[in-house]
Each structure stands twice: as C-alpha cells, then as structure tokens.
Design an enzyme around this catalytic site. Structure first.
Site, PDB file in Angstrom:
ATOM      1  N   HIS A  71       3.100  10.673 -25.757  1.00 56.13           N
ATOM      2  CA  HIS A  71       3.366  10.726 -24.317  1.00 56.13           C
ATOM      3  C   HIS A  71       3.640   9.332 -23.774  1.00 56.13           C
ATOM      4  O   HIS A  71       3.146   8.342 -24.298  1.00 56.13           O
ATOM      5  CB  HIS A  71       2.271  11.433 -23.519  1.00 56.13           C
ATOM      6  CG  HIS A  71       0.878  10.846 -23.500  1.00 56.13           C
ATOM      7  ND1 HIS A  71       0.142  10.561 -24.624  1.00 56.13           N
ATOM      8  CD2 HIS A  71       0.077  10.528 -22.464  1.00 56.13           C
ATOM      9  CE1 HIS A  71      -1.055  10.110 -24.275  1.00 56.13           C
ATOM     10  NE2 HIS A  71      -1.121  10.065 -22.954  1.00 56.13           N
ATOM     11  N   HIS A  79      -9.771   4.895 -18.614  1.00 58.62           N
ATOM     12  CA  HIS A  79      -8.470   4.619 -17.991  1.00 58.62           C
ATOM     13  C   HIS A  79      -8.675   3.777 -16.728  1.00 58.62           C
ATOM     14  O   HIS A  79      -8.422   4.234 -15.616  1.00 58.62           O
ATOM     15  CB  HIS A  79      -7.753   5.917 -17.649  1.00 58.62           C
ATOM     16  CG  HIS A  79      -7.474   6.802 -18.827  1.00 58.62           C
ATOM     17  ND1 HIS A  79      -8.447   7.552 -19.446  1.00 58.62           N
ATOM     18  CD2 HIS A  79      -6.331   7.052 -19.508  1.00 58.62           C
ATOM     19  CE1 HIS A  79      -7.911   8.229 -20.448  1.00 58.62           C
ATOM     20  NE2 HIS A  79      -6.619   7.944 -20.508  1.00 58.62           N
ATOM     21  N   HIS A 127      -6.424  14.654 -24.238  1.00 59.61           N
ATOM     22  CA  HIS A 127      -7.368  14.634 -23.101  1.00 59.61           C
ATOM     23  C   HIS A 127      -6.693  14.700 -21.720  1.00 59.61           C
ATOM     24  O   HIS A 127      -7.263  14.256 -20.732  1.00 59.61           O
ATOM     25  CB  HIS A 127      -8.266  13.395 -23.193  1.00 59.61           C
ATOM     26  CG  HIS A 127      -7.548  12.092 -22.991  1.00 59.61           C
ATOM     27  ND1 HIS A 127      -7.941  10.911 -23.567  1.00 59.61           N
ATOM     28  CD2 HIS A 127      -6.447  11.775 -22.258  1.00 59.61           C
ATOM     29  CE1 HIS A 127      -7.123   9.947 -23.206  1.00 59.61           C
ATOM     30  NE2 HIS A 127      -6.203  10.431 -22.405  1.00 59.61           N
ATOM     31  N   GLU A 164      -2.905   5.853 -27.872  1.00 63.36           N
ATOM     32  CA  GLU A 164      -4.253   6.450 -27.841  1.00 63.36           C
ATOM     33  C   GLU A 164      -4.629   7.039 -29.202  1.00 63.36           C
ATOM     34  O   GLU A 164      -5.815   7.170 -29.524  1.00 63.36           O
ATOM     35  CB  GLU A 164      -4.325   7.551 -26.765  1.00 63.36           C
ATOM     36  CG  GLU A 164      -4.313   7.000 -25.344  1.00 63.36           C
ATOM     37  CD  GLU A 164      -4.353   8.096 -24.262  1.00 63.36           C
ATOM     38  OE1 GLU A 164      -4.592   7.752 -23.107  1.00 63.36           O
ATOM     39  OE2 GLU A 164      -4.125   9.284 -24.568  1.00 63.36           O
TER      40      GLU A 164
HETATM   41  C1  DHB Z   1      -1.585  12.178 -18.729  1.00 61.31           C
HETATM   42  C2  DHB Z   1      -2.013  11.917 -20.018  1.00 61.31           C
HETATM   43  C3  DHB Z   1      -3.002  10.972 -20.262  1.00 61.31           C
HETATM   44  O1  DHB Z   1      -3.453  10.631 -21.509  1.00 61.31           O
HETATM   45  C4  DHB Z   1      -3.602  10.316 -19.204  1.00 61.31           C
HETATM   46  O2  DHB Z   1      -4.604   9.475 -19.482  1.00 61.31           O
HETATM   47  C5  DHB Z   1      -3.160  10.550 -17.902  1.00 61.31           C
HETATM   48  C6  DHB Z   1      -2.161  11.477 -17.671  1.00 61.31           C
HETATM   49  C7  DHB Z   1      -0.538  13.192 -18.463  1.00 61.31           C
HETATM   50  O3  DHB Z   1       0.038  13.756 -19.406  1.00 61.31           O
HETATM   51  O4  DHB Z   1      -0.262  13.481 -17.294  1.00 61.31           O
HETATM   52 FE    FE Z   2      -4.965   9.028 -21.496  1.00 64.71          FE
END
Ligand code: DHB
Ligand code: FE
Length: 280
Positions: A193, A59, A12, A240
């Site tokens: 991530h 978030h 997302h 997540e």
């Molecule tokens: C990014 C990824 C995320 O899941 C998020 O909530 C905010 C930023 C990113 O990769 O920049």
């Molecule tokens: Fe996120």
C-alpha cells in the site's frame, strides 16, 4: 519454560476497525474481507494463548517526530486505545504482562539489540485492529498482550535482516522464561500500500503473494530483500512488512504448519494479507 506455539500475520488497516466499530462488517464491501478471518477467530478460541507478543508500528500516535525509537517494548500493566482523531476506538483496554516483558527486555538487550523500554504508551490501530480481526468484539481481550513497536514510519527504518535476527533473540528470551506460558507472536502491518504521492493506491498482488510464499518457506532468503525493493514493489507503506520477519524469526527452525492463508483486495488503500503458522 515458556514457549512460542504459533505466529499470526495480518494487515492493520484503520478502516477495518471503523467498519467493525460502526456495525458495517456485513456490508458487501467488507463482508469478503471479514470472511477471511472467520477461521482465525475460531482458531483463536481453540488455541487461546497465555500471552500475545504483538509486533506492530505506531503511526505518530504514542511517538511523534520528537522521539523515534527503532524498537520499543511495552512493559506497562496496561495500554489505553489511542485517540487517533475521532476519539479512541471502543475496544477493551490492552492488559500487559510486565514480568515477561521485562524478562524479554533484559534478555534481548543482553543479546545486543537496543530496545527502548516503555512504561506508559497508548496503542493505535496498528495494534488494536489485528486484535479485533483475530478476536472479534469481546468485552475483554482473551489474554495479556506485550506491545512491541517498530519504527517503519520515519527513515532510517530497520532492515529485514535485523528484524529477522531480532525475532531469533526474542525466541531465546521467551524460551528462557521460567514459567510454562503458551506465547503467540504476531507480526502486523502491510501488505502492499501507498497512502500518498503520485503512486497512492498502489497494490502489487504478485509481489505480496511471493512474500507470503517466502515468509513460509524461505524466511532467511526473504530477510535479504532490501528496503528499496519494498518501496518500489509494495509502495511506501509496504515497508511495514519487515515487521512480519520479527515474528517469523521467532519461530522454530523447522518449517511451520500453515493453518490459514488469506489475501484480499481491496480494504481502504491496502492489500490485506493474513497467515497463521504453527510451530511443529
Ligand atoms: C491505511 C493503511 C495503513 O497501514 C495505515 O496505517 C493507515 C491507513 C489505509 O489503507 O487506509
Ligand atoms: Fe499502517
């Protein structure tokens, strides 16, 4: 009775929404990522559901540190795209399905899961970016959406096992709704991530792809993976991915048909993973 016909899994990343909203999806950086969703947009047109039950995480947009529900079900008539700092995304309002959402709340709480019932809530990129990836840029979203927010931002977060079992309870709930609705369940967020600290930018292709393999073929085994493995292997925000187990738990016990599988790096700081599974 209502039934779950398919589940969709997708990352997302907020920058994906920004790329679409600012007409940048054809740029060389983004084109290969959006290419992976061309099949999916056509599949959505060919398999339009009556309702999408969309598992995502907020978030710190609708909920702050003042109030952190572990599982929250959106029962409102509609949900506005949130202002995440640059104004709300120019996407359609999300229309809910209060009758089905209330039925699911009733049934799932009676099956011993504690849900927070939410009658007013804005929805951030966690929900709107998956809709954009799957539906493109329509004047209206194709069907009502029930937002289901999971806390994966502030520890303690729910385990993979709890998420998987919750998915089964959601399946029971939907299958006991007395109207022949075609329901899709989506699990969103991930893949690997990490947005902060010395490991910011961490991506783990091998772990992500094993996660996809096991989500398809061994979800029960995958549900046993502890949080610490997600954090070590997939980064702090890789947690997540437990939300995908809610959608997978809601699928039938027979092995599903894999309609589409896609994996791509990079997209902002995140590995993009995507699956479409159909119930048999
Ligand atoms: C990014 C990824 C995320 O899941 C998020 O909530 C905010 C930023 C990113 O990769 O920049
Ligand atoms: Fe996120």
């Amino acid at each position: 009775m209502a039934k779950i016909t398919a589940s969709v899994y997708t990352s997302h990343v907020p920058a994906i929404g920004a790329a679409l909203d600012h007409g940048k999806s054809g740029e060389p950086y983004w084109q290969p990522m959006f290419q992976g969703y061309e099949f999916s947009k056509q599949w959505m047109k060919d398999n339009k559901p009556d309702v999408i039950f969309l598992v995502y995480n907020d978030h710190a947009t609708a909920f702050s540190l003042e109030m952190i529900p572990t599982f929250a079900i959106g029962c409102a008539e509609q949900f506005q795209p949130a202002d995440e700092g640059y104004g709300p995304r120019p996407v359609p309002v999300v229309k809910g399905h209060p009758e089905l959402a209330s039925h699911i709340a009733q049934s799932v709480i009676q099956q011993d899961f504690d849900l927070t019932i939410v009658n007013k809530m804005d929805v951030d990129h966690g929900l709107t970016v998956p809709l954009s990836l799957m539906c493109g840029q329509p004047a209206e979203w194709p069907c009502p959406v029930i937002p289901f927010a999971v806390n994966v931002v502030q520890y303690p977060v729910p385990s993979g096992r709890r998420c998987y079992n919750l998915g089964k309870a959601i399946r029971n709930a939907i299958e006991s709704y007395d109207e022949p609705l075609n329901v899709q369940i989506w699990g969103t967020g991930g893949m690997s991530h990490q947005l902060q600290g010395p490991r910011a930018g961490l991506i783990n292709r091998e772990w992500d792809n094993v996660f996809l393999d096991r989500l398809i073929a061994d979800p029960d085994g995958l549900a046993s993976v502890p949080h610490i493995d997600y954090v070590r292997e997939a980064g702090s925000e890789g947690i997540e991915l437990v939300m995908w187990l809610i959608a997978r738990g809601a699928m039938s016990d027979q092995t599903p048909t894999v309609k589409h599988r896609f994996y791509h790096v990079p997209a902002s700081n995140t590995a993009v993973g995507h699956l479409i599974l159909e119930n048999n």
